[in-house]
Design a protein around this motif. Structure first.
Motif, short mmCIF file in Angstrom:
data_model
loop_
_atom_site.label_atom_id
_atom_site.label_comp_id
_atom_site.label_asym_id
_atom_site.label_seq_id
_atom_site.Cartn_x
_atom_site.Cartn_y
_atom_site.Cartn_z
N GLY A 58 -9.54 -0.47 1.92
CA GLY A 58 -9.20 -0.02 0.57
C GLY A 58 -8.62 -1.13 -0.30
N MET A 59 -7.91 -2.05 0.32
CA MET A 59 -7.36 -3.17 -0.44
C MET A 59 -8.45 -4.15 -0.86
SD MET A 59 -4.06 -3.97 1.93
CE MET A 59 -3.41 -5.28 0.89
N ARG A 115 -8.64 1.18 7.74
CA ARG A 115 -8.91 1.98 6.54
C ARG A 115 -8.12 1.45 5.35
NH1 ARG A 115 -5.88 5.93 4.74
NH2 ARG A 115 -4.83 6.18 6.76
N LEU A 116 -6.83 1.17 5.56
CA LEU A 116 -5.99 0.67 4.47
C LEU A 116 -6.46 -0.71 4.03
CD1 LEU A 116 -2.49 1.75 5.81
CD2 LEU A 116 -3.79 2.82 3.95
N TYR A 117 -6.84 -1.54 4.98
CA TYR A 117 -7.31 -2.89 4.65
C TYR A 117 -8.62 -2.83 3.84
CZ TYR A 117 -9.29 -7.57 5.41
OH TYR A 117 -9.85 -8.82 5.24
N SER A 171 -11.57 -3.47 -1.48
CA SER A 171 -12.58 -2.91 -2.36
C SER A 171 -12.19 -3.05 -3.83
CB SER A 171 -12.80 -1.44 -2.03
OG SER A 171 -11.61 -0.70 -2.23
N VAL A 219 0.86 -1.18 0.00
CA VAL A 219 0.00 0.00 0.00
C VAL A 219 0.90 1.23 0.00
CG1 VAL A 219 -1.81 1.25 1.23
CG2 VAL A 219 -1.74 -1.26 1.30
#
Length: 307
Positions: free
Chosen positions: A304-305, A300-302, A307, A242
């Motif tokens: 986004g991955m 949040r980062l997870y 989606s 990321v």
């Protein structure tokens, strides 16, 4: 089910800042920051930050050991410190204001007597209802790397899944141990195999060879800015890193291991667990000095991955 971690060579991490590192000069530094350090301790910290339960087992001796205990108690991390005759080491990190380089000084740590090692391992397996055990970090001076294979045998007998994150002779000694997961970097994998690894096909072949040689059921090769490669029986998966603005690198690998282990202990599949680990690693890069993950950043980062 809970997680337990073992840190055989913990360290009190001391971090400070100076304008620029120069030889032969007195370097005026900022007030130091103190953090409990060592692979397994960092894993337990991250698991706790992410809402899980992990008990950290580690040797405790000397002023640095006492401060590690206090810092972990203040953070409400479950701990099982085992008294030793020697003094726990310190690690010293200096950040420059300009040009922004970081200098990390790592001391060797104390030798552990056989009875102290036995007490540490017995404490680890005395924790009840543990589904995953993480042994992470370097070995203390003079420690026989075969201790990792002995821990693996006890994990098999106890029905616990073993995660090993170490390097050099300690990792080499894990051949045939049959851990659940190992997480070498690309350089560590190359050192294990005694050859250079070039290209994605070679990376996958190298990870498969480590699996076939009995290091672990799952091999996760950290690829730095390219993310990570997961290889298991009839499975190969690459997950891209990321992109984030990096403020520090300390603990990023430990965060990946912690998040993978936590996700697996909660019933997530290995692919989702790896993505969660990548997100946690990226979240740690976003924090300065020896700070670790922020749970909101990880989630949040997870998300986004996924989606």
């Amino acid at each position: 089910m809970a997680i337990a971690t073992l840190t055989l060579n913990p360290a009190l991490d001391v971090t400070t800042c100076t304008e620029k590192v120069r030889p032969h000069h007195k370097l005026r530094c900022s007030d130091p920051r103190f953090d409990p350090g060592g692979g397994g301790i960092n894993v337990a910290r991250v698991v706790t930050h992410l809402g899980g339960m992990a008990t950290a087992v580690f040797p405790n001796g000397g002023p640095a050991g006492g401060m590690i205990v206090k810092l972990l108690e203040d953070k409400k991390i479950p701990i099982l410190p085992v008294p030793i005759a020697g003094a726990v080491r310190e690690s010293f990190t200096v950040d420059e204001d300009r040009p922004g380089d970081q200098y990390r000084f790592v001391l060797p740590g104390p030798e552990l007597h056989d009875d102290e090692l036995t007490a540490l391992v017995d404490a680890l397996f005395g924790i009840v209802e543990v589904s995953h055990i993480v042994v992470s970090g370097s070995l203390p001076p003079g420690c026989d790397p075969a201790i990792l294979k002995r821990i693996a045998e006890r994990c098999h007998a106890a029905g616990a899944k073993l995660v090993i994150d170490t390097s050099g002779p300690a990792l080499a000694a894990c051949e045939g141990a049959g851990a659940w997961l190992i997480k070498p970097s690309l350089r560590e994998a190359a050192d294990l195999l005694g050859r250079e690894i070039a290209g994605e096909a070679d990376e996958a072949a190298a990870a498969k060879e480590l699996r076939d040689r009995g290091f672990a059921e799952w091999v996760v090769v950290s690829l730095a800015e390219r993310g990570a490669l997961l290889v298991g029986k009839d499975k190969e998966l690459r997950v891209a890193a990321v992109p984030v603005e990096a403020k520090g690198t300390v603990g990023a690998g430990d965060s990946m291991v912690a998040a993978i282990t936590l996700a697996a202990s909660q019933g997530k599949g290995i692919e989702d667990a790896l993505r969660y680990g990548i997100a946690a690693s990226a979240a740690t890069l976003m924090t300065p000095a020896t700070e670790l993950v922020d749970r909101e950043d990880v989630e949040r980062l997870y998300a986004g991955m996924a989606s």
